[in-house]
Design a protein around this motif. Sequence first.
Motif, PDB file in Angstrom:
ATOM      1  N   ARG A  67       0.854  -1.181   0.000  1.00  0.00           N
ATOM      2  CA  ARG A  67       0.000   0.000   0.000  1.00  0.00           C
ATOM      3  C   ARG A  67       0.892   1.233   0.000  1.00  0.00           C
ATOM      4  N   ARG A  68       0.354   2.307  -0.508  1.00  0.00           N
ATOM      5  CA  ARG A  68       1.152   3.533  -0.586  1.00  0.00           C
ATOM      6  C   ARG A  68       1.439   4.039   0.826  1.00  0.00           C
ATOM      7  N   PRO A  69       2.688   4.212   1.194  1.00  0.00           N
ATOM      8  CA  PRO A  69       2.986   4.728   2.536  1.00  0.00           C
ATOM      9  C   PRO A  69       2.698   6.219   2.632  1.00  0.00           C
ATOM     10  N   VAL A  70       2.460   6.687   3.851  1.00  0.00           N
ATOM     11  CA  VAL A  70       2.335   8.128   4.067  1.00  0.00           C
ATOM     12  C   VAL A  70       3.713   8.751   3.837  1.00  0.00           C
ATOM     13  N   ALA A  71       3.785   9.747   2.975  1.00  0.00           N
ATOM     14  CA  ALA A  71       5.075  10.369   2.653  1.00  0.00           C
ATOM     15  C   ALA A  71       5.656  11.014   3.899  1.00  0.00           C
ATOM     16  N   GLU A  72       6.934  10.727   4.164  1.00  0.00           N
ATOM     17  CA  GLU A  72       7.632  11.319   5.304  1.00  0.00           C
ATOM     18  C   GLU A  72       8.840  12.089   4.802  1.00  0.00           C
ATOM     19  N   ARG A  73       9.059  13.244   5.420  1.00  0.00           N
ATOM     20  CA  ARG A  73      10.224  14.038   5.071  1.00  0.00           C
ATOM     21  C   ARG A  73      11.441  13.560   5.857  1.00  0.00           C
ATOM     22  N   ALA A  74      12.613  13.792   5.304  1.00  0.00           N
ATOM     23  CA  ALA A  74      13.862  13.403   5.962  1.00  0.00           C
ATOM     24  C   ALA A  74      14.968  14.287   5.406  1.00  0.00           C
ATOM     25  N   GLN A  75      16.046  14.396   6.165  1.00  0.00           N
ATOM     26  CA  GLN A  75      17.186  15.213   5.754  1.00  0.00           C
ATOM     27  C   GLN A  75      18.332  14.364   5.241  1.00  0.00           C
ATOM     28  N   GLY A  76      18.203  13.079   5.332  1.00  0.00           N
ATOM     29  CA  GLY A  76      19.251  12.164   4.895  1.00  0.00           C
ATOM     30  C   GLY A  76      18.895  10.758   5.338  1.00  0.00           C
ATOM     31  N   ILE A  77      19.910   9.952   5.564  1.00  0.00           N
ATOM     32  CA  ILE A  77      19.675   8.567   5.969  1.00  0.00           C
ATOM     33  C   ILE A  77      19.742   8.394   7.485  1.00  0.00           C
ATOM     34  N   GLY A  78      19.806   9.521   8.205  1.00  0.00           N
ATOM     35  CA  GLY A  78      19.702   9.477   9.668  1.00  0.00           C
ATOM     36  C   GLY A  78      20.932   8.889  10.337  1.00  0.00           C
ATOM     37  N   ILE A  79      20.687   8.151  11.409  1.00  0.00           N
ATOM     38  CA  ILE A  79      21.777   7.604  12.218  1.00  0.00           C
ATOM     39  C   ILE A  79      22.560   6.538  11.471  1.00  0.00           C
ATOM     40  N   TRP A  80      22.015   6.050  10.372  1.00  0.00           N
ATOM     41  CA  TRP A  80      22.734   5.030   9.593  1.00  0.00           C
ATOM     42  C   TRP A  80      24.083   5.563   9.115  1.00  0.00           C
ATOM     43  N   PHE A  81      24.172   6.867   8.823  1.00  0.00           N
ATOM     44  CA  PHE A  81      25.456   7.421   8.379  1.00  0.00           C
ATOM     45  C   PHE A  81      26.491   7.333   9.493  1.00  0.00           C
ATOM     46  N   SER A  82      26.092   7.665  10.728  1.00  0.00           N
ATOM     47  CA  SER A  82      27.032   7.557  11.860  1.00  0.00           C
ATOM     48  C   SER A  82      27.468   6.113  12.070  1.00  0.00           C
ATOM     49  N   ILE A  83      26.540   5.174  11.867  1.00  0.00           N
ATOM     50  CA  ILE A  83      26.878   3.754  11.994  1.00  0.00           C
ATOM     51  C   ILE A  83      27.885   3.355  10.922  1.00  0.00           C
ATOM     52  N   LEU A  84      27.684   3.840   9.697  1.00  0.00           N
ATOM     53  CA  LEU A  84      28.626   3.534   8.616  1.00  0.00           C
ATOM     54  C   LEU A  84      30.016   4.091   8.921  1.00  0.00           C
ATOM     55  N   GLU A  85      30.073   5.293   9.501  1.00  0.00           N
ATOM     56  CA  GLU A  85      31.372   5.856   9.879  1.00  0.00           C
ATOM     57  C   GLU A  85      32.051   5.000  10.946  1.00  0.00           C
ATOM     58  N   ALA A  86      31.275   4.551  11.938  1.00  0.00           N
ATOM     59  CA  ALA A  86      31.854   3.703  12.991  1.00  0.00           C
ATOM     60  C   ALA A  86      32.371   2.387  12.400  1.00  0.00           C
ATOM     61  N   ILE A  87      31.629   1.809  11.464  1.00  0.00           N
ATOM     62  CA  ILE A  87      32.062   0.564  10.815  1.00  0.00           C
ATOM     63  C   ILE A  87      33.352   0.791  10.030  1.00  0.00           C
ATOM     64  N   THR A  88      33.453   1.940   9.361  1.00  0.00           N
ATOM     65  CA  THR A  88      34.662   2.244   8.584  1.00  0.00           C
ATOM     66  C   THR A  88      35.899   2.306   9.480  1.00  0.00           C
ATOM     67  N   HIS A  89      35.782   2.970  10.633  1.00  0.00           N
ATOM     68  CA  HIS A  89      36.911   3.038  11.562  1.00  0.00           C
ATOM     69  C   HIS A  89      37.245   1.662  12.129  1.00  0.00           C
ATOM     70  N   LEU A  90      36.195   0.905  12.457  1.00  0.00           N
ATOM     71  CA  LEU A  90      36.418  -0.439  12.979  1.00  0.00           C
ATOM     72  C   LEU A  90      37.076  -1.336  11.930  1.00  0.00           C
ATOM     73  N   ALA A  91      36.716  -1.131  10.662  1.00  0.00           N
ATOM     74  CA  ALA A  91      37.273  -1.959   9.590  1.00  0.00           C
ATOM     75  C   ALA A  91      38.776  -1.777   9.469  1.00  0.00           C
ATOM     76  N   ILE A  92      39.254  -0.545   9.638  1.00  0.00           N
ATOM     77  CA  ILE A  92      40.702  -0.299   9.546  1.00  0.00           C
ATOM     78  C   ILE A  92      41.434  -1.077  10.644  1.00  0.00           C
ATOM     79  N   ILE A  93      40.914  -1.006  11.870  1.00  0.00           N
ATOM     80  CA  ILE A  93      41.539  -1.729  12.992  1.00  0.00           C
ATOM     81  C   ILE A  93      41.439  -3.236  12.773  1.00  0.00           C
ATOM     82  N   SER A  94      40.271  -3.689  12.335  1.00  0.00           N
ATOM     83  CA  SER A  94      40.051  -5.130  12.143  1.00  0.00           C
ATOM     84  C   SER A  94      40.996  -5.705  11.096  1.00  0.00           C
ATOM     85  N   ASN A  95      41.128  -5.020   9.966  1.00  0.00           N
ATOM     86  CA  ASN A  95      41.991  -5.537   8.899  1.00  0.00           C
ATOM     87  C   ASN A  95      43.455  -5.545   9.320  1.00  0.00           C
TER      88      ASN A  95
END
Length: 827
Positions: A680-708
Amino acid sequence: DFVLVWETVPWEWSRQHDSHENRGLQERSATIHRTWRKKFLDKLHAAGIHMEKHMTHMEKKVVHYLLLSAPWSVLCYYAEELQLRVPLQALPRQTSNWSASMLQWLGIPNLMAQEVPNLPLDYYTCPFKANKLRWFLGSDEQDTFFSTTQRHQILYEILATTQYGHSREREVGVDRLLSENVFTAAFPLHEARHRCLLRIHPAAGPAPPASPLPTPCLSPQGPYKLRPEELAAGSLSQRQVLFQYWASWGKWSKYQPLDHVRKYFGEKVAFYFAWLGFYTGWLLPAAVVGTVVFITGIFLMFSDVPSQEICASKEQYWMCPLCKTCPYWQLSKICSMFMAGRLFDHGGTIFFSIFMSLWAVLFLEFWKRTNASLAHHWDCSEFEDIEERPRPQFKAMAPMTIINPITGAEEPYFPKSSRLHRILAGSMVIIMMIAMVVMFVVSVIIYRAVVTILLSSSEYFWFVDSASRIASITGSVVNLIFILILSKIYISLAHFLTKWEMHRTQTKYEDAFTFKVFVFQFVTFYSSPVYIAFFKGKFVGYPGNYLSFLGVRNEECSPGGCFIELAQELLVIMVGKQIINNVQEVAIPKLKCWWHKHKLLSTKKASEEGELVMAEQAPWVMDHQLLVFEGLFEEYLEMVLQFGFITIFVAACPLAPLFALLNNWVEIRVDAHKFVCDYRRPVAERAQGIGIWFSILEAITHLAIISNAFLIAFTSDFLPRVYYEYVHDSSLHGYVNFTLAYAPWDFVLQSNTTCRYAAFRDRDGNLTLTYWQLLAIRLGFIIVFEHVVFFIGRVIAWLVPDIPESVEVKVKRERYLAKEALAENKV
């Protein structure tokens, strides 16, 4: 603008089929539901909402459809309340696709471009003000001034904040009524192409029904599929455009029509697909480089001296038993496994690890720029700071009000200290659930050890020879099953905790929920690979003095090494999860839609004279048969977990980006098809970006350097090989013997047999000088690797501005126009 649906059971059918007790319970429940529904609809009518009611008679029930629309006065009032942005001045369209601009600059034909009809226009916009109406573009056209998605937002705001009982009991809003089954569905309508007049007689509703409106009729193929004459004519609805140019499998290599997606589904959905397309495009160079590194490993595998020594050793190296009841075994037996390990563990691994670490940094930096461009283009650059309103559920439940320091408006308020206490209490629950995950991981480790012992003592040679491999593969499968089961339980718990914490805005609510679930999913999905990469085989002991845990001897790496085990684990979890998810995303929506339609279409319709079409052809009935949209969390989670696999453990599996790329090409079209055809068509919601997912991606990137860095230093054979080349023999002849220690004298005297094992120890079991030299080299490598990659990443982040200069100019221009248009001297 909106449809409310509820079901009732005819009294005659209930009397014939239900017992007296059940009938009494159902009547009491139905009475409560009728009371709540009447209060709710009366308040909607008092708010000025227009209503039109239709009914579909079925074999066991009657389905009621209430069509809601807001008049102009209501739209204007709530548009100002919600600060909806409306157009001031039209803009010339400017392409913002970086790859299209680059290909044009290079003079290369762009095979990904496509001409999409009905392209939405660009405008300078500002928040709506009723007393400045004449300065807005198109204000004389009341029917089209507010977009379809804006009308949906206004209706949902009214539905979500309308009270039908006591606020202390949380008897507020349509969401609570849906959870109590007072209504069975509430949704905005999808667009349909043709219009014709339906002579369906509306039943008496809670308010005097308006005259029947011209209702969209459907083609025999459905509401979104095109007939040849429609495609030739070019007059397509937004939904048909999206189906033809976005959800079609034939468009897999084309750009997504993101402006159309935003216009039809809203900014939040459009940002998800923009990020997914951007991520998929960036996976292409990573997949190419990873494939080249893997092919290089194939060539190195056949010319590798240590592999040749193992394969030619025959009975030269007798290895110590892997368990108490296991036999001695020849090192030459692992010839094929050791050679397979060389596919992933070679010099190219270092280069690829550095490449992927810098790739991740560049990806995030350029996504920041793309996000800023899209946020401005879609008029949501200041949404979270200024424009976002409190959640309807928060407004209904907040115990007090306070003046917003930014907007100056009075808003509902929940004390920060109370929220902090609730967050801390919820954190304890999360920690308990994570502890449960760790228990499952430990149980899988014990399972592997037990299965290895049982298979090694089997009478069948194949089981004995493959014991470690079978235990590892089956352990990975068991781990995947645990992951899928625990995920379902925890997500429901996280929903409850996040609601209880009373977050003010929808963005903060979703960020809190996302963080909770991601922490859990991170531990769940990555615990097993982390164990194999950094702990398995590191605390084993030596013959005659093996270490144990809970009475079971600690696991050793399989004869081929932990690196090949880690690659195997990643392929099972990552590829297995992708296959399961894609099958679920394709098959389950189709099955659910079929079952829902099967239930709704088992009707007994009276064919009244003058009725032109069957009731099922009404758009509200067709949309009711579709699935409920449950949010973007699962879609983001799948992709972010995938991002973690291709960065944190990429040293062990250079093919991971290739598998991710192939999956995402499919994922984009599967998700698009779900949104256009199955949901069904969802109610349109406004957003400024992808939210906290960007901060999570940054944390994963830093962790990846240490992990590798740790993965190459302690799990890979790269550094021991380099050490041997420089200290002993550059051709690596004798490397196998160098890595094997002799069993201690005590063990040899007990068993009367001399054997070898992988370690740097002397005949008394003590660590040798070589071990300590290698440890120093490994720690030094980690420090150098991390500092170099982090430094280059910081330089890249400094060189690439977060907001493109062209966007900054547009923002300044828009602010100037807004001030000019809404200046007091223009009233």
